[in-house]
Design an enzyme around this catalytic site. Structure first.
Site, mmCIF file in Angstrom:
data_model
loop_
_atom_site.group_PDB
_atom_site.id
_atom_site.type_symbol
_atom_site.label_atom_id
_atom_site.label_comp_id
_atom_site.label_asym_id
_atom_site.label_seq_id
_atom_site.Cartn_x
_atom_site.Cartn_y
_atom_site.Cartn_z
ATOM 1 C CG ASP A 65 -1.989 -0.927 1.152
ATOM 2 O OD1 ASP A 65 -2.193 -1.375 -0.014
ATOM 3 O OD2 ASP A 65 -2.782 -1.230 2.189
ATOM 4 C CG LEU A 76 -33.563 -10.857 -15.132
ATOM 5 C CD1 LEU A 76 -32.550 -11.326 -14.110
ATOM 6 C CD2 LEU A 76 -33.818 -11.555 -16.454
ATOM 7 C CE LYS A 81 -32.935 -11.181 -9.092
ATOM 8 N NZ LYS A 81 -32.782 -9.959 -8.240
ATOM 9 C CE LYS A 114 -35.429 -13.249 -6.025
ATOM 10 N NZ LYS A 114 -36.493 -11.980 -5.927
ATOM 11 C CB CYS A 129 -58.580 5.301 17.636
ATOM 12 S SG CYS A 129 -57.245 6.006 16.742
ATOM 13 C CB CYS A 149 -58.420 10.067 18.600
ATOM 14 S SG CYS A 149 -59.430 8.956 17.554
#
EC number: 6.5.1.2
Length: 808
Positions: A61, A111, A143, A358, A453, A456
């Site tokens: 380096d 794809l 992938k 996948k 809720c 409120c």
């Protein structure tokens, strides 16, 4: 570990020492100094390639840094010697004002996906039906889970970098990409090089480098990145290239776009041919050439001679995915023969000769610690699982949507349970099931959905046939907050530059309590906010003025957030009523005569205009000049002319429900309209076809009872491409019934870091009107926490059954 095949570029000649006593004040660089600068560039580019691409450094380096500083000094004294391919560009000393866009020469397609062995077999059969003589050898590679990018070279020199964008055009990120160390600024190897070469690939960060990056940010007190992909995307899209230069980015090439060869070859023969197939016969040859040119390429790529070999490769890579230095979520299989690729061509969104296989979702086990409630813009209460943080596929997950009360009941989820969590499609966090056998002997109490809720405290209501509980208080602080966010969003008035976080900040500071307040903001008010400069304040005010004076009636109707009224229904209403006064006066019977409006939608419209608070809002909008009286112009919204043409859906009335995996809802509706369909807003006897994604909900139940035909998403796409034959008979291919998917979906990893002036994320507090532990709506950045490195679970063999698509 090397990230590309080992190639051995010929090293440049050693750099000679400079002559002493050179006069640096001369305007023109002396010839010997120009030669020295060229030699330094060659030497530095060579050693960068060996270090960043081949993982085989030849010098230390310190030696590299000495050569680099020497070249910097020469270019500082003689700027004319700084060439486009100089390694000194990699320090990132340029800041751009904004990211501009540029059209891709050739579209960057998406794809199609396969989630099962049957879907892979179906892809092969479709390909062979279209081209019976096509060879079935495939080039396969991992992938990569990064940022898709195109880099362009003119006469061998890097000139432009574009993000994928929408496939047609992308953002120009040339300045940032010059700082990526393994990207060649000049093509390597012997010529002739293409006169123009577009290289496509992914910008990625290794898991180890990502961990180090986050550790440094943690030490500096900076926000951590959610995962390597978001870190890569946010780094490339930085306006300040010096930030990009400090990130450990790598560009891995996976293919080419346009290729233009020189008019003559090296032997003088004329060559008018263009495209990769003019010089290469296979995709494998393209990849070998890219490696020769100096590009890094995906690890473990290989040619598979048969579809069966592709599956074997997929299963092997799935078992070894945790050993790879990068995050991957599947395998990309491309037909290797370039002439066969050209013969097969493309659909509207994807190549017919390639597909992504996948991997199954990552899973992990953790404890369900709490169930919080989010309140959305239409008052929908969405339960959210708060989990003990757990690493799932490289991302620490601590929250996941539970959709609605019925899903909690169906899965029998209880606070304190050990649960199985997965990232569907390696992205969306999902609670799969509880581990009932691990419950304490004394049991755990069932979850009780709140009767009021949490923000409120208004009693909540659940309509018959619906899965969602709703807060019916239109003045609920959470509802107001989300309503204003929707009002400015792309689905609403699409007010440019005014994003979710700015709206949250304006609401939290009490400057905006209604959409009408946006149009009264002045520069002085805006400048009181941190990170709001004069120019940005002026842009905001100009954007509000543009929206006020240029809004079409259909956009305003959609922006108002009337329940059951989306973009298509808003177009229909705007085409039949001159303004909001006329729409508000219409009776339910009149509304139901319109093409896509049934009793439920008509009742919702009537209820909106009958509400006193809504009427007050409309008067305020009229008062600030936001009151369009013209119907949407056909030429401005061609997609809104339903039922025309002679496409495969000509004359059919179509509705979409559930979570689509390959298209957004808007894209799917636009494609259906282009194919001749009329998009409806609800299920009624008028409906001809229901297209279902994941968790289709009550619409599927209603459609089934009415005998309406149902298509899966892939069957819909096949039909558009002429591959699906006739629309199937009633119910054929429909997935099992599920409850209506709530409007708040499961969240995904945090978005890439903010690039321009924008406030930090706003935490909910008392001033926001949001109860502790309760969000005023979905913040997609909150669902997935900070990324940690983890070994992934071995991927099982792809299932042999037809699975529903996972969310991507």
């Amino acid at each position: 570990m090397s990230i590309s095949d080992d190639i051995s570029p010929v090293p440049p000649a050693p750099v000679s020492e400079p002559n002493a006593g050179q006069d640096a004040g001369q305007d023109a660089a002396p010839a010997h100094m120009a030669a020295r600068a060229e030699a330094l560039r060659d030497q530095l580019n060579y050693h960068s390639h060996r270090y960043y691409v081949l993982d085989d450094a030849e010098i230390s380096d310190a030696e590299y840094d000495a050569l680099f500083r020497e070249l910097q000094d020469i270019e500082a004294e003689w700027p004319s010697l700084r060439t486009p391919d100089s390694p000194t560009h990699r320090v990132g000393d340029t800041v751009v004002a904004a990211l501009e866009t540029q059209a891709h020469t050739l579209r960057m397609y998406s794809l199609d996906n396969a989630f099962s062995a049957e879907e892979w077999d179906g892809f092969i059969q479709r390909m062979l039906r279209a081209e019976p003589d096509a060879p079935t050898a495939f080039w396969c590679d991992p992938k990569m889970d990064g940022l898709a990018l195109e880099v362009i070279y003119e006469n061998g020199v890097f000139t432009t970098a574009l993000t994928r964008g929408d496939g047609e055009k992308g953002e120009i990120v040339t300045t940032a990409m010059r700082t990526v160390r393994n990207l060649p600024l000049r093509l390597h190897g012997e010529g002739p090089h293409p006169a123009r070469l577009e290289v496509r690939g992914e910008v990625v960060i290794t898991r180890a480098e990502f961990d180090a990056l986050n550790a440094a940010r943690r030490g500096a007190g900076e926000k951590l990145f959610a995962n390597p992909r978001n870190a890569a995307a946010g780094s490339v899209r930085q306006l300040d290239a010096s930030v990009t230069a400090g990130r450990p980015l790598r560009f891995l090439a996976y293919g080419v776009g346009q290729v233009v060869w020189p008019a003559e070859t090296s032997d003088g023969a004329a060559s008018a041919a263009q495209g990769p197939e003019a010089r290469w016969a296979t995709h494998g040859q393209v990849m070998a050439a890219l490696a020769d040119y100096g590009f890094g390429t995906p690890p473990d790529a290989r040619r598979c001679e048969t579809p069966a070999q592709v599956m074997a490769y997929y299963e092997d890579l799935g078992r070894r995915r945790s050993e790879l230095p990068f995050d991957i979520d599947g395998v990309v299989a491309k037909l290797d023969d370039l002439s066969a690729q050209a013969a097969l061509g493309y659909t509207a969104r994807a190549p017919r000769w390639a597909i992504a296989l996948k991997f199954p979702a990552h899973q992990a086990t953790t404890r369900l610690e709490h169930i919080a409630i989010q309140v959305g813009r239409t008052g929908v209460l969405t339960p959210v699982a708060e989990l003990a943080p757990v690493a799932v596929g490289g991302v620490t997950v601590s929250r996941a949507t539970l959709h609605n009360e019925d899903e909690i009941r169906a899965k029998d989820l209880r606070v304190g349970d050990m649960v199985v969590v997965q990232r569907a499609g390696d992205v969306i966090p999902e609670v799969v099931r509880p581990l009932v056998d691990q419950r304490p002997a004394s049991g755990l109490p069932e979850f009780e959905f709140p009767a009021e809720c949490p923000v409120c405290h208004t009693p909540v209501r659940r309509e018959p046939g619906e899965a969602a509980w709703r807060c019916v208080n239109v003045g609920c602080p959470a509802v107001v907050r989300q309503s204003i966010i929707h009002f400015v969003s792309k689905a609403g008035l699409d007010i440019q530059g005014v994003g979710r976080r700015w709206v949250e900040l304006l609401v939290d500071r009490g400057k905006v309590t209604s959409p009408a307040d946006l149009f009264g903001l002045d520069k002085q008010t805006l400048l009181a906010f941190e990170r709001m400069g004069p120019k940005l304040a002026e842009n905001f005010i100009a954007a509000f003025d543009t929206a006020r004076t240029g809004a079409t009636l259909n956009r305003l109707i959609c922006a108002l957030g009337i329940r059951h009224v989306g973009e298509q229904t808003a177009r229909t209403l705007a085409a039949h009523f001159a303004d909001l006064d006329a729409l508000g006066a219409a009776q339910a019977e009149t509304l139901q005569q319109l093409p896509d409006i049934g009793p439920e939608v008509a009742a919702s419209i009537r209820a909106f205009f009958a509400n006193e608070g809504n009427r007050a809002l409309l008067e305020r909008l009229r008062g600030v000049g936001l009151w369009p009286v013209r119907p949407v112009r056909p030429e401005a919204d061609a997609a809104g002319a339903p039922g025309e043409g002679s496409g495969p859906l000509a004359g059919l009335r179509v509705l979409f429900t559930g979570s689509l995996t390959t298209l957004t809802r808007s894209d799917a509706e636009r494609r259906a309209v282009a194919a001749g369909a009329n998009i409806l807003g609800s299920v009624s006897k008028k409906l001809d076809l229901l297209v279902v994604g994941d968790k289709p909900g009550s619409k599927l139940d209603k459609a089934t009872k009415l005998g309406i035909r149902v298509l899966r998403e892939q069957e819909f796409l096949d039909l558009l491409e002429g591959r699906g034959g006739d629309v199937p008979e009633d119910g054929d291919g429909a997935p099992g019934n599920e409850d209506e998917a709530p409007e708040v979906s499961a969240d995904v990893p945090a978005a890439p870091e903010v690039l321009a002036d924008a406030p930090a994320a706003i935490s909910a507090d008392a001033s926001s009107g949001v109860a502790p532990g309760v969000s005023g709506g979905p913040d997609r950045a909150d669902m997935t926490d900070r990324t940690v490195r983890t070994d992934s679970v071995d991927a099982p063999a792809m299932p042999r059954k037809k699975d529903q698509h996972s969310l991507l």
